[in-house]
Design a protein around this motif. Structure first.
Motif: not given
Length: 70
Positions: A44-49, A51-52, A55, A68-70
């Motif tokens: 899992e990418a740090w960026g995805d974590t 963003v979740r 949210h 979406s996407g930051g």
């Protein structure tokens, strides 16, 4: 790569923090734990974590969500 002891120390610190402060804002940090754990798979990418996490942190009080996407 981070030393294995650093990951263990982070997990221990988070566990201690969660015991002392069970509030939602602190509990949400569990979401980030796999992204900073050197022993966890890097699937899992740090960026995805991040963003979740953002949210989820904004949801309880109705704060507008980021694009979406930051």
């Amino acid at each position: 790569m981070a030393a294995p002891t650093a990951g263990r120390e982070r997990r221990e610190n988070l566990a201690h923090l969660l015991r002392k402060h069970p509030e939602l804002a602190v509990r949400l940090q569990e979401m980030v734990a796999p992204a900073i754990d050197p022993a966890a798979p890097a699937a899992e990418a740090w960026g995805d974590t991040a963003v979740r996490f953002e949210h989820a942190a904004r949801a309880p009080d109705g704060t507008p969500q980021p694009a979406s996407g930051g």
